[in-house]
Write a protein that holds these residues in place. Structure first.
Motif, PDB file in Angstrom:
ATOM      1  N   GLN A 141       0.830  -1.201   0.000  1.00  0.00           N
ATOM      2  CA  GLN A 141       0.000   0.000   0.000  1.00  0.00           C
ATOM      3  C   GLN A 141       0.865   1.252   0.000  1.00  0.00           C
ATOM      4  N   ALA A 142       0.308   2.320  -0.485  1.00  0.00           N
ATOM      5  CA  ALA A 142       1.016   3.602  -0.476  1.00  0.00           C
ATOM      6  C   ALA A 142       1.440   3.939   0.948  1.00  0.00           C
ATOM      7  N   GLY A 143       2.669   4.427   1.077  1.00  0.00           N
ATOM      8  CA  GLY A 143       3.231   4.730   2.381  1.00  0.00           C
ATOM      9  C   GLY A 143       4.015   3.584   2.992  1.00  0.00           C
ATOM     10  N   GLY A 144       3.899   2.413   2.397  1.00  0.00           N
ATOM     11  CA  GLY A 144       4.590   1.236   2.906  1.00  0.00           C
ATOM     12  C   GLY A 144       6.020   1.136   2.430  1.00  0.00           C
ATOM     13  N   SER A 145       6.655   0.009   2.784  1.00  0.00           N
ATOM     14  CA  SER A 145       8.060  -0.212   2.467  1.00  0.00           C
ATOM     15  C   SER A 145       8.274  -1.582   1.851  1.00  0.00           C
ATOM     16  N   LEU A 146       9.317  -1.668   1.046  1.00  0.00           N
ATOM     17  CA  LEU A 146       9.792  -2.936   0.503  1.00  0.00           C
ATOM     18  C   LEU A 146      11.303  -2.881   0.429  1.00  0.00           C
ATOM     19  N   ARG A 147      11.928  -4.045   0.501  1.00  0.00           N
ATOM     20  CA  ARG A 147      13.359  -4.118   0.274  1.00  0.00           C
ATOM     21  C   ARG A 147      13.635  -5.107  -0.851  1.00  0.00           C
ATOM     22  N   LEU A 148      14.277  -4.614  -1.892  1.00  0.00           N
ATOM     23  CA  LEU A 148      14.678  -5.457  -2.999  1.00  0.00           C
ATOM     24  C   LEU A 148      16.104  -5.941  -2.777  1.00  0.00           C
ATOM     25  N   SER A 149      16.361  -7.166  -3.202  1.00  0.00           N
ATOM     26  CA  SER A 149      17.703  -7.727  -3.128  1.00  0.00           C
ATOM     27  C   SER A 149      18.152  -8.136  -4.519  1.00  0.00           C
ATOM     28  N   VAL A 175      23.279  -6.672  -3.493  1.00  0.00           N
ATOM     29  CA  VAL A 175      22.932  -5.254  -3.466  1.00  0.00           C
ATOM     30  C   VAL A 175      21.469  -5.141  -3.042  1.00  0.00           C
ATOM     31  N   TYR A 176      21.174  -4.114  -2.277  1.00  0.00           N
ATOM     32  CA  TYR A 176      19.824  -3.933  -1.760  1.00  0.00           C
ATOM     33  C   TYR A 176      19.277  -2.569  -2.192  1.00  0.00           C
ATOM     34  N   LEU A 177      17.965  -2.506  -2.276  1.00  0.00           N
ATOM     35  CA  LEU A 177      17.284  -1.233  -2.457  1.00  0.00           C
ATOM     36  C   LEU A 177      16.159  -1.182  -1.433  1.00  0.00           C
ATOM     37  N   GLN A 178      16.366  -0.382  -0.405  1.00  0.00           N
ATOM     38  CA  GLN A 178      15.332  -0.180   0.605  1.00  0.00           C
ATOM     39  C   GLN A 178      14.428   0.948   0.131  1.00  0.00           C
ATOM     40  N   MET A 179      13.153   0.651   0.010  1.00  0.00           N
ATOM     41  CA  MET A 179      12.196   1.627  -0.504  1.00  0.00           C
ATOM     42  C   MET A 179      11.169   1.930   0.577  1.00  0.00           C
ATOM     43  N   ASN A 180      11.146   3.175   1.013  1.00  0.00           N
ATOM     44  CA  ASN A 180      10.211   3.620   2.041  1.00  0.00           C
ATOM     45  C   ASN A 180       9.264   4.669   1.471  1.00  0.00           C
ATOM     46  N   SER A 181       8.180   4.902   2.171  1.00  0.00           N
ATOM     47  CA  SER A 181       7.191   5.915   1.760  1.00  0.00           C
ATOM     48  C   SER A 181       6.807   5.731   0.296  1.00  0.00           C
ATOM     49  N   LEU A 182       6.493   4.523  -0.048  1.00  0.00           N
ATOM     50  CA  LEU A 182       6.206   4.207  -1.447  1.00  0.00           C
ATOM     51  C   LEU A 182       4.943   4.905  -1.931  1.00  0.00           C
ATOM     52  N   LYS A 183       4.979   5.281  -3.211  1.00  0.00           N
ATOM     53  CA  LYS A 183       3.865   5.977  -3.848  1.00  0.00           C
ATOM     54  C   LYS A 183       3.369   5.142  -5.042  1.00  0.00           C
ATOM     55  N   PRO A 184       2.131   5.350  -5.433  1.00  0.00           N
ATOM     56  CA  PRO A 184       1.626   4.615  -6.603  1.00  0.00           C
ATOM     57  C   PRO A 184       2.493   4.808  -7.847  1.00  0.00           C
ATOM     58  N   GLU A 185       3.093   5.987  -7.986  1.00  0.00           N
ATOM     59  CA  GLU A 185       3.941   6.233  -9.154  1.00  0.00           C
ATOM     60  C   GLU A 185       5.268   5.486  -9.099  1.00  0.00           C
ATOM     61  N   ASP A 186       5.551   4.803  -8.002  1.00  0.00           N
ATOM     62  CA  ASP A 186       6.739   3.943  -7.928  1.00  0.00           C
ATOM     63  C   ASP A 186       6.473   2.567  -8.542  1.00  0.00           C
TER      64      ASP A 186
END
Length: 123
Positions: free
Chosen positions: A13-21, A79-90
């Motif tokens: 959901q918008a505002g949430g977080s994910l971490r890509l590896s 390599v990681y990508l921590q994504m916070n405060s996610l938006k629909p446009e992401d």
């Protein structure tokens, strides 16, 4: 040669977080600068974040500055990508990228790509 495999995408959901590896194979991982690109439906692939070989320098697209963090664990070749405060446009397919020696900020400069992982952000 470097092989890259991403994981960690999904629906959030918008505002949430994910971490890509991004797990890299090959003993020459330390010679490659790493990065993440993304491609949304109907749009061109765009640079998201880049990280130097040492991990000491990072670069971000203006659209993700302050929300995303790229990092690397050289002992794990990951390599990681921590994504916070996610938006629909992401919402996009996120791909890991490797370039020999220096960071790639355009797709044409990338030497190796991962297969991509889908990130979907609902409003």
């Amino acid at each position: 040669q470097v092989q890259l495999e991403e994981s960690g995408g999904g629906l959030v959901q918008a505002g949430g977080s994910l971490r890509l590896s991004c797990a890299a194979s090959g003993r020459t991982f330390s010679r490659y600068a790493m990065g993440w690109f993304r491609q949304a439906p109907g749009k061109e692939r765009e640079f998201v974040a880049g990280l130097s070989r040492s991990g000491g320098s990072t670069y971000y697209a203006d659209s993700v500055k302050g929300r995303f963090t790229i990092s690397r664990d050289s002992a794990k070749n990951t390599v990681y990508l921590q994504m916070n405060s996610l938006k629909p446009e992401d919402t996009a397919v996120y791909s890991c990228a490797a370039r020999f020696w220096i960071i790639a900020t355009i797709a044409d400069d990338v030497d190796y790509w991962g297969q991509g992982t889908q990130v979907t952000v609902s409003s």
